[in-house]
Write an enzyme that holds these catalytic residues in place. Sequence first.
Site, mmCIF file in Angstrom:
data_model
loop_
_atom_site.group_PDB
_atom_site.id
_atom_site.type_symbol
_atom_site.label_atom_id
_atom_site.label_comp_id
_atom_site.label_asym_id
_atom_site.label_seq_id
_atom_site.Cartn_x
_atom_site.Cartn_y
_atom_site.Cartn_z
ATOM 1 N N LYS A 125 52.292 -25.572 95.117
ATOM 2 C CA LYS A 125 51.642 -26.459 94.157
ATOM 3 C C LYS A 125 52.234 -26.344 92.755
ATOM 4 C CE LYS A 125 48.794 -28.059 97.247
ATOM 5 N NZ LYS A 125 49.317 -27.363 98.415
ATOM 6 N N LYS A 130 43.316 -22.527 91.213
ATOM 7 C CA LYS A 130 43.831 -23.074 92.468
ATOM 8 C C LYS A 130 44.930 -22.192 93.048
ATOM 9 C CE LYS A 130 44.347 -27.551 92.778
ATOM 10 N NZ LYS A 130 44.804 -28.947 92.526
ATOM 11 N N GLY A 187 43.113 -28.072 101.424
ATOM 12 C CA GLY A 187 41.817 -28.168 102.078
ATOM 13 C C GLY A 187 40.684 -27.480 101.346
ATOM 14 N N LEU A 244 38.138 -31.703 85.935
ATOM 15 C CA LEU A 244 37.652 -33.021 85.554
ATOM 16 C C LEU A 244 36.250 -33.233 86.116
ATOM 17 C CD1 LEU A 244 40.926 -35.045 86.201
ATOM 18 C CD2 LEU A 244 40.109 -34.077 84.051
ATOM 19 N N HIS A 270 39.302 -39.674 93.703
ATOM 20 C CA HIS A 270 40.503 -39.181 94.384
ATOM 21 C C HIS A 270 41.293 -40.409 94.842
ATOM 22 C CE1 HIS A 270 42.497 -36.072 97.140
ATOM 23 N NE2 HIS A 270 43.098 -37.219 97.389
ATOM 24 N N ARG A 296 53.870 -35.691 104.823
ATOM 25 C CA ARG A 296 53.608 -36.010 106.231
ATOM 26 C C ARG A 296 52.799 -37.297 106.302
ATOM 27 N NH1 ARG A 296 48.239 -35.044 106.072
ATOM 28 N NH2 ARG A 296 47.493 -33.243 104.904
ATOM 29 N N VAL A 352 45.934 -38.501 107.690
ATOM 30 C CA VAL A 352 44.895 -38.895 108.638
ATOM 31 C C VAL A 352 44.468 -40.336 108.363
ATOM 32 C CG1 VAL A 352 42.547 -38.412 109.464
ATOM 33 C CG2 VAL A 352 44.065 -36.511 108.831
#
Length: 446
Positions: A116, A158, A164, A203, A208, A291, A294
Amino acid sequence: MIEKVLIANRGEIALRIHRACKEMGIATVAVHSEADRDAMAVRLADESVCIGPASSTESYLKKSSILAAAEITGADAIHPGYGFLSENAQFAEMVEAHDLIFIGPTAEHIRTMGDKIAAKQAMIDTGVPVVPGSEGGVSSVSEAKKIARKIGYPVLVKAASGGGGRGMKVAETEKALEMAIQTAKTEAKAAFGDDTVYLEKYLGQPRHIEIQIIADTHGNVCHLWERDCSLQRRHQKVFEEAPSPALNQAQREEIGTIVAKAVKKLGYRGAGTMEFLYEDGKFYFIEMNTRLQVEHPVTEMITGIDLVREQIRVADGKRLSFSQEDVLLVGHAIECRINAEHPETFVPSPGTITDFHAPGGPDVRLDSAAYAGYRIPPHYDSLIGKLIVHGRNRNECVMRLRRALDEMVIGGVNTTLPLHRRLVEATDVIDGTYNIHWLEGFLGLD
């Protein structure tokens, strides 16, 4: 030219890849664990190979077994789907070292975006807006406190190798920061083997928003508009739609162009998604998924573009079959993730599906590998399928989704269908005024 694809995954995504291959005249190989012998993709594939026992570490995550299956069957390409080995740089390298085609980005890009901190720096270098925070990992609590004072509380701790929601903690005050760092580092070490953490400004009420892109090896890059994935429970997406009800056309064109230019500068190959938090008219990059997502079907529904087909074509060295001008945004699409879980407690509910009826009608799609008599194993993700509907506008789409949810029947196990039926009746969902914290409040989890 790709003639046979080994599908290194299971469930609905394995079936989705199989279908795309068959429509392209490409043979398929389904690998499966002992628990998935009766899976629909295994039944339909041209060939199947058992790669180990039920445990994913001994089957779907076992690189050597998957590569051996490819060699035995004469496959010339491997599609990893999502999850499992889809963002494993070492696996991508191993696939290409065995003279096979990896249907995905390069190992270099997987590795960069999987870190990240490195991903954030790459975005800064390419002109993508990022969340204010530390420039890299924080080495001490005192350093973290200095950064937090500069960007202002609350802050988000983070994991650098996270995903996830694991290794992610909010600190409202300086007093809470030390505990948040310790907890995040412990979780990150256990989940990813890397306890590096960094800080970002937290925030309060963002949405999202993610931008779907795809790029070929000839320098062509297209964005396929955005998806709104703000309805989440504990950082897990539940309900996604495209386009976002929070953006206007000028905003989506602007952020799409920024992302496409950045991806071109990176020299990226294949499908990918840049995820942002959006608040008060501003976008803040949070991560890139290297990738297939979903929720890719909602993008397919509004653009008419088969993303899996394009992934395969790009991996085969072909140019994209369309240009940016060809990517039209038509109507509205919504996806509901239907899991084998209790709709209130979210406790997994493996078992045998006794009754199964898929909804139908205009612009209704169900991506699922389930059927009556299928036994949902307890060893994997609880996703049963994804119900996707399309309408000429958002109101028509919501009304169609209500009807489709009422038609759908899954008996024998608990599912989240009742939750989705509640969501499409909620005023904030109907109005499109929710944010990433809304669902947890709705469920009484905040």
